[in-house]
Enzyme design. Structure first.
Site, PDB file in Angstrom:
ATOM      1  CB  CYS A 187      13.956  14.228   9.258  1.00  0.00           C
ATOM      2  SG  CYS A 187      14.491  15.382   7.973  1.00  0.00           S
ATOM      3  CB  CYS A 220      18.735  13.756   7.925  1.00  0.00           C
ATOM      4  SG  CYS A 220      17.872  14.366   9.386  1.00  0.00           S
ATOM      5  CB  CYS A 234      14.930  18.427  10.434  1.00  0.00           C
ATOM      6  SG  CYS A 234      16.077  17.139  10.959  1.00  0.00           S
ATOM      7  CB  CYS A 286      19.131  17.655   7.711  1.00  0.00           C
ATOM      8  SG  CYS A 286      17.356  17.621   7.382  1.00  0.00           S
ATOM      9  CB  CYS A 345       0.958  23.275  10.843  1.00  0.00           C
ATOM     10  SG  CYS A 345       0.002  23.104   9.345  1.00  0.00           S
TER      11      CYS A 345
HETATM   12 ZN    ZN Z   1      16.412  16.144   8.921  1.00  0.00          ZN
END
Ligand code: ZN
Length: 140
Positions: free
Chosen positions: A52, A55, A98, A101, A123
């Site tokens: 990510c 984070c 995610c 976060c 996607c």
């Molecule tokens: Zn994240």
């Protein structure tokens, strides 16, 4: 798995804008979309992990990335529990975020007929992830 429980990592808009680039902020926090075919990782197929961008939580392995031809990076599966799903307000698409976060990654589509084990296409905006090259199996 599809629960929309609050993300463990909570930051204010101000805190996010301090650590993210304007483009990352627009996409991760405001659910924007990068221009089709322009993403840094659209055609990248090297071995590694996609974390990510907000984070640094590992989200996808390079071994689950495939060339969908859609203009954005496509994955057929994320790390278990790393990705939340929730229906868009229009009811037509399913947003993926995610789980750590709450950052917006893109959308997931099912049953498009791609020759992948899950018949799913995540996607994902290149801007939402950060590629870490390396041997996937030795590091995870
Ligand atoms: Zn994240």
């Amino acid at each position: 798995m599809a629960s929309a429980s609050p993300s463990p990592i909570q930051k204010t808009e101000e805190e996010w804008s301090a650590i993210l680039s304007p483009e990352q902020f627009r996409i991760l926090r405001q659910k924007g979309t990068e221009l089709k075919g322009t993403g840094e990782y659209n055609k990248l197929f090297e071995e590694g992990i996609y974390n990510c961008a907000g984070c640094e939580t590992p989200l996808y392995k390079s071994s689950t990335k495939f060339d969908s031809g859609c203009g954005w990076p496509a994955f057929f599966e994320g790390f278990p529990g790393a990705i939340n799903r929730s229906p868009d307000p229009d009811g037509r698409r399913t947003e993926i975020t995610c789980a750590a976060c709450g950052g917006h990654l893109g959308h997931v589509f099912k049953g498009e007929g791609f020759k992948v084990p899950t018949d799913e296409r995540h996607c994902v905006n290149s801007v939402s992830v950060k590629f870490i090259p390396g041997n996937v199996n030795s590091s995870i």
